[in-house]
Write a protein that holds these residues in place. Structure first.
Motif, PDB file in Angstrom:
ATOM      1  N   VAL A 153      54.772 -37.612  36.773  1.00  0.00           N
ATOM      2  CA  VAL A 153      56.186 -37.256  37.533  1.00  0.00           C
ATOM      3  C   VAL A 153      56.456 -38.657  38.173  1.00  0.00           C
ATOM      4  N   LYS A 154      57.496 -39.257  37.763  1.00  0.00           N
ATOM      5  CA  LYS A 154      58.062 -40.304  38.421  1.00  0.00           C
ATOM      6  C   LYS A 154      58.425 -40.564  39.767  1.00  0.00           C
ATOM      7  N   LEU A 155      59.217 -39.189  40.029  1.00  0.00           N
ATOM      8  CA  LEU A 155      59.783 -39.084  41.606  1.00  0.00           C
ATOM      9  C   LEU A 155      59.813 -37.680  41.796  1.00  0.00           C
ATOM     10  N   ALA A 156      59.466 -37.200  43.011  1.00  0.00           N
ATOM     11  CA  ALA A 156      59.890 -36.139  43.461  1.00  0.00           C
ATOM     12  C   ALA A 156      60.725 -36.039  44.749  1.00  0.00           C
ATOM     13  N   THR A 157      62.041 -35.490  44.349  1.00  0.00           N
ATOM     14  CA  THR A 157      62.953 -35.848  45.634  1.00  0.00           C
ATOM     15  C   THR A 157      62.921 -34.493  46.391  1.00  0.00           C
ATOM     16  N   LEU A 158      62.766 -34.674  47.481  1.00  0.00           N
ATOM     17  CA  LEU A 158      62.945 -33.511  48.405  1.00  0.00           C
ATOM     18  C   LEU A 158      64.335 -32.949  48.553  1.00  0.00           C
TER      19      LEU A 158
ATOM     20  N   VAL B   1      53.127 -33.402  49.655  1.00  0.00           N
ATOM     21  CA  VAL B   1      53.810 -32.936  48.331  1.00  0.00           C
ATOM     22  C   VAL B   1      54.415 -34.053  47.703  1.00  0.00           C
ATOM     23  N   THR B   2      53.679 -34.674  46.653  1.00  0.00           N
ATOM     24  CA  THR B   2      54.058 -36.094  46.175  1.00  0.00           C
ATOM     25  C   THR B   2      54.308 -35.830  44.742  1.00  0.00           C
ATOM     26  N   ALA B   3      54.766 -37.065  44.272  1.00  0.00           N
ATOM     27  CA  ALA B   3      54.885 -37.231  42.910  1.00  0.00           C
ATOM     28  C   ALA B   3      53.633 -37.062  42.103  1.00  0.00           C
ATOM     29  N   GLU B   4      52.569 -37.731  42.813  1.00  0.00           N
ATOM     30  CA  GLU B   4      51.332 -37.553  42.340  1.00  0.00           C
ATOM     31  C   GLU B   4      50.766 -36.115  42.406  1.00  0.00           C
TER      32      GLU B   4
ATOM     33  N   TYR C 187      62.631 -28.973  45.407  1.00  0.00           N
ATOM     34  CA  TYR C 187      62.424 -30.420  45.007  1.00  0.00           C
ATOM     35  C   TYR C 187      62.976 -30.515  43.627  1.00  0.00           C
ATOM     36  N   GLU C 188      63.356 -31.648  43.398  1.00  0.00           N
ATOM     37  CA  GLU C 188      63.979 -32.144  42.048  1.00  0.00           C
ATOM     38  C   GLU C 188      63.113 -33.199  41.425  1.00  0.00           C
ATOM     39  N   LEU C 189      62.477 -33.000  40.507  1.00  0.00           N
ATOM     40  CA  LEU C 189      61.606 -33.756  39.433  1.00  0.00           C
ATOM     41  C   LEU C 189      62.308 -34.655  38.623  1.00  0.00           C
TER      42      LEU C 189
END
Length: 419
Positions: A82-87, A69-72, A100-102
């Motif tokens: 989406v630049k960043l997907a923070t778990l 589960v990535t930003a891509e 997640y925080e996007l």
């Protein structure tokens, strides 16, 4: 004494002249009018509804691990970079809920799309290896949010994506993160006040009223290979070895009356009779597992239902109602308020498009279905904590004793005589 139902319908829309029998032969009570008609607001369950987000039965495999589960991936499903997907937090259970925080590439997307999301599905490969049929459960929830949620008019988390694939069998929903919005979540060890339970039965009435009279043919997209059914799962917990594990060890046994566990086959016959006598005129979409552990409460104190993995098409409305009321209240509050809550449910059911049912004509259906709560006493520690199982078992077993549910089921002419 059997009573006939007095019935009228609010704003009926006739979509089929068919009621599905489901091999149930219970003859009481019967709905009127004589013509067999379905009364349910045409919400387009057979087609993709307006506002549906996602792709079902894709040949493009979905993520099956947290690492995938990535930003891509978020960019792909949300249609914006989406630049960043923070778990934030992984929560693993029967299904995994990954928070997640996007962070988006541009500010316009950030204002229109969610910042905090919950990705729910099968993200525990070791669990899937042991129980491969769980994938069908995850797909069932994706189906609900894709085809049905937007049309229900219920209090539900917003869905940003529903997906399933034919490669891994995965099913995923991406929901708003209710934690981040300050919502709280029901806990079976913390019973609700009567007013909140009243608001909860209003939500069930909307679900039931809007889908009253539906049958399997109204869900042509539903997975026919959805794994073991509700009844099969319950009976698997009642085999002799598991019964002994639950009730013969004082350290494990829930604090319920001895006479309810003295005869395993009697309890099996009662549950089989319950399922064999679903009244075919009281069918709708049921939540299936409407207990406090599957609820949320908004910051304003308004309740709603979560975990639509086990929703049941063409099932008895009275499966949900006593299961929720009994499990949500203390024994004392339930005894004092149960009838009023049930009558309130019936009024709300009619308002939502279902039939106008008289309490006295369907009270035995309520009493019968109070039996289902006994299942909590069968629940092993790997599924729920002992603290939860004990308090819920007491509530449900006190209710089935109060309502003489066993005796009622055993008095029916359709009583199942073989365990």
């Amino acid at each position: 004494m059997k009573q006939s139902l007095k019935i009228s319908f609010a704003n009926p829309i006739h979509i089929h002249n068919r009621i599905i029998d489901r091999n149930h032969n219970h003859k009481s009570p019967r709905l009127q009018p004589k013509k067999k008609e379905q009364y349910f607001d045409n919400m387009g369950f057979a087609a993709t509804p307006d506002g549906a987000r996602g792709v079902l039965n894709s040949t493009d495999p979905l993520p099956v691990t947290v690492e995938q589960v990535t930003a891509e991936w978020f960019t792909k499903i949300l249609g914006a970079p989406v630049k960043l997907a923070t778990l934030v937090k992984p929560i693993h259970g029967t299904a995994s809920k990954i928070l997640y925080e996007l962070t988006y590439e541009n500010s316009e997307d950030a204002s229109a799309l969610p910042k905090n999301v919950c990705v729910k599905g099968g993200f525990n490969p070791d669990l899937i290896k042991i129980y491969p049929s769980l994938n069908a459960v995850y797909r069932r929830e994706a189906d609900f949010f894709y085809y049905m949620a937007t049309a229900m008019g219920m209090r539900l988390p917003r869905s940003w994506y529903s997906g399933s694939d034919t490669v891994t069998g995965q099913g995923i929903v991406v929901l708003e993160d209710l934690y981040a919005r300050g919502f709280t979540f029901g806990d079976p060890t913390e019973p609700w006040p009567v007013e909140r339970v009243r608001a909860g039965v209003e939500q069930l009435a909307i679900l039931h009223g809007k889908t009253w009279g539906v049958g399997p043919a109204d869900f042509p997209w539903l997975d026919a290979e959805a794994g073991p059914g509700l009844e099969d799962v319950v009976l698997s917990l009642m085999v002799e070895s598991k019964w002994a594990e639950r009730f013969h060890d004082p350290a494990v046994r829930p604090p319920i009356p001895e006479h309810l566990t003295a005869d395993r086959e009697r309890m099996m016959r009662a549950l089989k009779t319950l399922w064999a006598t679903h009244n075919k005129d009281l069918l709708c979409v049921a939540h299936g597992d409407a207990h406090l552990g599957n609820t949320f409460v908004t910051p304003a104190g308004e309740p709603g239902f979560l975990d639509w993995q086990g929703w049941l098409p063409a099932y008895s409305a009275f499966h949900d109602v006593p299961y929720f009321i009994v499990g949500a209240l203390t024994v004392e509050d339930r005894r004092a308020s149960e009838v009023e809550l049930f009558e309130h449910y019936l009024a709300c059911l009619h308002k939502a498009g279902g039939p106008k049912l008289e309490k006295d004509a369907v009270w035995d259906e309520y009493r019968k279905h109070a039996m289902y709560g006994f299942v909590w006493s069968l629940t092993p520690p790997m599924m729920q904590s002992k603290e939860r199982v004990d308090v819920m078992s007491v509530r449900y077993c006190e209710a089935l004793v109060d309502h003489k549910s066993l005796e009622l089921l055993e008095s029916l002419p359709e009583y199942v005589k073989e365990a």
